[in-house]
Design an enzyme around this catalytic site. Structure first.
Site, PDB file in Angstrom:
ATOM      1  N   SER A 191      -8.116   0.973   2.875  1.00 36.33           N
ATOM      2  CA  SER A 191      -8.537   0.579   1.536  1.00 36.33           C
ATOM      3  C   SER A 191      -9.814  -0.256   1.606  1.00 36.33           C
ATOM      4  O   SER A 191     -10.183  -0.764   2.662  1.00 36.33           O
ATOM      5  CB  SER A 191      -7.421  -0.251   0.896  1.00 36.33           C
ATOM      6  OG  SER A 191      -7.833  -0.794  -0.335  1.00 36.33           O
ATOM      7  N   GLU A 235      -3.492   8.145  -3.627  1.00 33.05           N
ATOM      8  CA  GLU A 235      -4.029   7.234  -2.607  1.00 33.05           C
ATOM      9  C   GLU A 235      -4.275   7.892  -1.256  1.00 33.05           C
ATOM     10  O   GLU A 235      -5.107   7.441  -0.461  1.00 33.05           O
ATOM     11  CB  GLU A 235      -3.097   6.031  -2.430  1.00 33.05           C
ATOM     12  CG  GLU A 235      -3.813   4.740  -2.110  1.00 33.05           C
ATOM     13  CD  GLU A 235      -4.627   4.239  -3.291  1.00 33.05           C
ATOM     14  OE1 GLU A 235      -5.812   3.943  -3.082  1.00 33.05           O
ATOM     15  OE2 GLU A 235      -4.098   4.149  -4.410  1.00 33.05           O
ATOM     16  N   GLU A 261      -5.657   4.645  -7.290  1.00 40.52           N
ATOM     17  CA  GLU A 261      -6.832   5.261  -6.651  1.00 40.52           C
ATOM     18  C   GLU A 261      -7.778   5.828  -7.701  1.00 40.52           C
ATOM     19  O   GLU A 261      -8.426   5.076  -8.398  1.00 40.52           O
ATOM     20  CB  GLU A 261      -6.433   6.312  -5.616  1.00 40.52           C
ATOM     21  CG  GLU A 261      -7.371   6.393  -4.401  1.00 40.52           C
ATOM     22  CD  GLU A 261      -8.827   6.657  -4.704  1.00 40.52           C
ATOM     23  OE1 GLU A 261      -9.611   5.699  -4.529  1.00 40.52           O
ATOM     24  OE2 GLU A 261      -9.221   7.789  -5.046  1.00 40.52           O
ATOM     25  N   GLY A 306     -13.559  -0.814  -7.835  1.00 36.23           N
ATOM     26  CA  GLY A 306     -14.892  -0.258  -7.622  1.00 36.23           C
ATOM     27  C   GLY A 306     -15.050   0.590  -6.371  1.00 36.23           C
ATOM     28  O   GLY A 306     -16.165   0.705  -5.860  1.00 36.23           O
ATOM     29  N   GLY A 307     -13.958   1.196  -5.871  1.00 40.24           N
ATOM     30  CA  GLY A 307     -14.085   1.999  -4.655  1.00 40.24           C
ATOM     31  C   GLY A 307     -14.624   1.149  -3.527  1.00 40.24           C
ATOM     32  O   GLY A 307     -14.369  -0.059  -3.469  1.00 40.24           O
ATOM     33  N   THR A 350      -8.936   1.421 -10.466  1.00 46.93           N
ATOM     34  CA  THR A 350      -8.265   0.215  -9.977  1.00 46.93           C
ATOM     35  C   THR A 350      -8.399  -0.992 -10.920  1.00 46.93           C
ATOM     36  O   THR A 350      -9.121  -0.936 -11.904  1.00 46.93           O
ATOM     37  CB  THR A 350      -8.774  -0.103  -8.553  1.00 46.93           C
ATOM     38  OG1 THR A 350      -8.633   1.060  -7.761  1.00 46.93           O
ATOM     39  CG2 THR A 350      -8.052  -1.213  -7.879  1.00 46.93           C
ATOM     40  N   ARG A 393       0.834  -1.202   0.000  1.00 44.86           N
ATOM     41  CA  ARG A 393       0.000   0.000   0.000  1.00 44.86           C
ATOM     42  C   ARG A 393       0.872   1.257   0.000  1.00 44.86           C
ATOM     43  O   ARG A 393       1.926   1.293   0.635  1.00 44.86           O
ATOM     44  CB  ARG A 393      -0.861  -0.016   1.275  1.00 44.86           C
ATOM     45  CG  ARG A 393      -1.880   1.118   1.404  1.00 44.86           C
ATOM     46  CD  ARG A 393      -2.988   0.994   0.398  1.00 44.86           C
ATOM     47  NE  ARG A 393      -4.161   1.795   0.758  1.00 44.86           N
ATOM     48  CZ  ARG A 393      -5.151   2.041  -0.091  1.00 44.86           C
ATOM     49  NH1 ARG A 393      -5.122   1.565  -1.320  1.00 44.86           N
ATOM     50  NH2 ARG A 393      -6.202   2.754   0.298  1.00 44.86           N
ATOM     51  N   THR A 447      -3.779  -0.487  -7.809  1.00 38.26           N
ATOM     52  CA  THR A 447      -4.496   0.774  -7.959  1.00 38.26           C
ATOM     53  C   THR A 447      -3.576   1.973  -8.037  1.00 38.26           C
ATOM     54  O   THR A 447      -2.429   1.901  -7.566  1.00 38.26           O
ATOM     55  CB  THR A 447      -5.462   0.959  -6.759  1.00 38.26           C
ATOM     56  OG1 THR A 447      -6.272   2.116  -6.966  1.00 38.26           O
ATOM     57  CG2 THR A 447      -4.705   1.122  -5.447  1.00 38.26           C
ATOM     58  N   ASP A 470      -7.608   8.457   0.309  1.00 39.06           N
ATOM     59  CA  ASP A 470      -8.373   7.391   0.978  1.00 39.06           C
ATOM     60  C   ASP A 470      -8.345   7.557   2.500  1.00 39.06           C
ATOM     61  O   ASP A 470      -9.050   6.841   3.216  1.00 39.06           O
ATOM     62  CB  ASP A 470      -7.818   6.006   0.615  1.00 39.06           C
ATOM     63  CG  ASP A 470      -8.441   5.450  -0.662  1.00 39.06           C
ATOM     64  OD1 ASP A 470      -9.267   6.139  -1.275  1.00 39.06           O
ATOM     65  OD2 ASP A 470      -8.094   4.316  -1.045  1.00 39.06           O
TER      66      ASP A 470
HETATM   67  N1  GLU Z   1      -8.383   3.479  -3.544  1.00 39.24           N
HETATM   68  C1  GLU Z   1      -9.379   2.500  -3.376  1.00 39.24           C
HETATM   69  C2  GLU Z   1      -9.045   1.552  -2.264  1.00 39.24           C
HETATM   70  O1  GLU Z   1      -7.902   1.320  -1.984  1.00 39.24           O
HETATM   71  C3  GLU Z   1      -9.583   1.697  -4.592  1.00 39.24           C
HETATM   72  C4  GLU Z   1     -10.232   2.508  -5.612  1.00 39.24           C
HETATM   73  C5  GLU Z   1     -11.048   1.702  -6.527  1.00 39.24           C
HETATM   74  O2  GLU Z   1     -11.171   0.556  -6.522  1.00 39.24           O
HETATM   75  O3  GLU Z   1     -11.620   2.269  -7.350  1.00 39.24           O
HETATM   76  O4  GLU Z   1      -9.913   1.016  -1.673  1.00 39.24           O
END
Ligand code: GLU
Length: 594
Positions: A479, A452, A435, A500-501, A415, A128, A433, A455
């Protein structure tokens, strides 16, 4: 055992993070695309055809599934030549950083879950991104201590964490590789120097982000040559990226952190006009990958294993499944199944917002959060018939007293996910990712830098109580990435993950339920429509049969939204008859095997 009860009730309001997340959800910079792609080989063409037909790809010895056919083919070549899943991952990641630069790359971070075919052990690597030593909890606050606007934080140097992906590639190869390290970069270097054809997805995303991409000269020159967004089919060459790969191939990933590459990266971060960052060369030099125990939770005679803190992935997926373990889940056409999944998810997200963060900095009740008795007590809340009117964090067993305020972090979907099984019985699940789509929009040496650090929670305190996921020097932002390996009797049966966040958690949970509860094959499980509920509102995927569930869910008391839900699930099932692979039709990827 002291229970965390003193301030329970004082900070139950999820209203602010909910409103903020909803605002974030209105924009999805890495939006869904139609997934069309011109195949690069016959095998890739067949894999794309299988995806379009909705059937899984079958193989006996090895398989790789990822978001772009060039990258999958690079990994397949390594596996075909006797490489391990770790070797193949290096080749896949090197190509993804070129052909899918908006999603992952050398300037980002990743989490990797590994099942070892020889020992049967499961472990995880944490690559990370990390906050610079000069970062403070006020990094994303205005002068009066209020959280700044999300994109005011994203674009520029402020949001850039020390990248972890190069070190993770090296660490995985050192531990589990068999192939010659340098050769793993050949395909990416060849494509970078010879050029590759801009995919429909990349072209669409560049066009949609042209204004932000135009803010920094190097980024603009690459993505908007002559002031015009790259178009589908354009041949794109990236000699700067080829050169960095060549140096990493020759000298190892260390060169990324200790040479002029690191100095240039730091200079770009510090010099970002209008929004500079605080990274120093020392931050690069001290970056380390961390090996951590996997978090595993029992579900339907399987164990679901994934990445613990600083990811909330395995804990939240595990909490949802743990709460559902005592219920039957009728199929995906049934509103009752979604009530159970949706409210279990809301309960898990309440705990996630309160307790989950980088456990090297804040005590996280990892065991307490997935304790069977605790989850059974939370599951009692699901016994009713209607949507839970209110949801708040529970009180997992803590081995020390601590109280946190609910977090306020936003996450946007971008991601990429890589699933690989090799011919030695190893399985690898890695979510990678930068981000946001195109990260911080800063580019150096031919790759984009992550954002990142956004987050982290922009708000550091609430009513005088600190937020667990606040910025701190050297800390890793929480994350949602959920690279997962599901095992039965110690053997892997499903490798899965998604971008997918924070909806990643719902996508992955649903794919697991699809396979284990609903008997779907792995392609069906990644293709079927999504329904996700994190904070009360049910998001139903537009254009899928799930749309028709809206009135039933509303009758149960939910607010319902129809929307694009841009997963990028890549999954491999390991069955008695061999390997089956599925690639998400919402993106350009494929599964390939032999
Ligand atoms: N930055 C996000 C995370 O680490 C991922 C972003 C994404 O999947 O779109 O959870």
């Amino acid at each position: 055992m002291i229970r965390n009860s003193l301030l329970t009730g004082l900070f139950l309001s999820l209203a602010v993070p909910l409103a903020a997340q909803q605002a974030a959800d209105a924009v999805a910079p890495e939006a869904g695309t139609d997934g069309s792609f011109t195949a690069v080989s016959e095998a890739a063409a067949a894999a794309l055809a299988a995806k379009e037909a909705g059937t899984p790809v079958a193989a006996q010895n090895w398989m790789v599934a990822a978001a772009n056919p060039h990258a999958v083919e690079a990994g397949a070549r390594v596996l075909r030549d006797g490489g391990t899943a770790a070797d193949a991952m290096v080749a896949v990641q090197a190509v993804l950083g070129l052909v899918e630069p908006q999603s992952s790359g050398l300037g980002g971070g990743a989490f990797l879950v590994w099942h070892d075919g020889e020992t049967g052990e499961i472990t995880t690597l944490d690559g990370r991104e990390t906050a610079p030593l000069a970062a403070t909890p006020r990094l994303f606050q205005t002068d009066d201590g209020e959280p700044m606007g999300f994109f005011d934080g994203v674009v520029g140097g402020r949001s850039v964490g020390v990248p972890g992906t190069p070190a993770l590639m090296q660490a995985a190869h050192d531990k589990w590789g068999r192939s010659d390290w340098a050769g793993l970069f050949d395909e990416a270097i060849r494509l970078a120097e010879g050029g590759f054809s801009v995919s429909p997805r990349l072209a669409e995303l560049v066009a949609g982000d042209a204004e932000r991409l135009s803010r920094f000269p190097d980024t603009a020159a690459y993505f908007l040559p002559g002031g015009m967004p790259l178009a589908e089919g354009d041949r794109l060459v990236n000699t700067a990226y080829a050169e960095v790969l060549r140096r990493i191939a020759t000298d190892g990933a260390d060169v990324f952190y200790t040479s002029d590459i690191a100095l240039d990266l730091v200079r770009r971060v510090q010099g970002a006009e209008g929004n500079p960052g605080v990274m120093e060369p020392i931050d690069m030099a001290i970056y380390r990958v961390k090996e951590r125990p996997a978090v595993c939770v029992p579900y339907r005679e399987h164990e679901v294993c994934g990445m613990g803190p600083p990811s909330s992935g395995a804990l939240t997926v595990g909490q949802i499944l743990g709460m559902l373990d005592g219920f039957d889940l009728p199929g995906p056409a049934d509103a009752e199944a979604w009530r159970l999944i949706g409210d279990a998810s809301r309960l898990a997200f309440a705990d996630r917002g309160r307790y989950m963060a980088d456990s090297d900095f804040v005590p996280v009740p990892v065991e307490g959060l997935v304790d069977t008795d605790y989850l059974a007590s939370r599951a009692e809340l699901l016994q009713g018939d209607d949507a839970l009117p209110e949801v708040s964090a529970g009180e997992p067993e803590f081995d020390h007293a601590l109280n946190w305020a609910d977090d306020q972090s936003l996450e946007f979907p971008s991601t990429s996910h890589i699933s690989i099984v090799d011919s030695y019985g190893n399985a690898l699940s890695m979510t990678t990712t930068i981000e946001n789509g195109f990260g911080s929009r800063l580019m150096v040496h031919g790759f984009l830098l992550n954002n990142e650090l956004t987050d982290f929670s922009f708000r550091s305190h609430e009513g005088g109580v600190p937020v667990a996921n606040r910025v701190e020097p050297g800390k890793r932002p929480r994350s949602s990435m959920s690279p997962t390996i599901v095992r039965r009797d110690g053997a892997p049966v499903l490798v899965v993950g998604s971008p997918g966040g924070s909806r990643i958690i719902g996508y992955v949970t649903q794919a697991i339920i699809g396979v284990l509860d609903w008997g779907l094959d792995v392609q069906q499980a990644v293709s079927i429509g999504h329904a996700v509920n994190r904070f009360g509102t049910f998001d139903l995927e537009i254009g899928t049969p799930l749309e028709t569930l809206g009135p039933d869910l509303e009758a149960l008391g939910y607010e319902v939204n129809l929307r694009d839900l841009n997963s990028g699930l890549h999954a491999i099932a390991i069955t008695e008859d061999g390997l089956l692979g599925g690639a998400d039709p919402r993106r350009e990827g494929i599964a390939l095997g032999d």
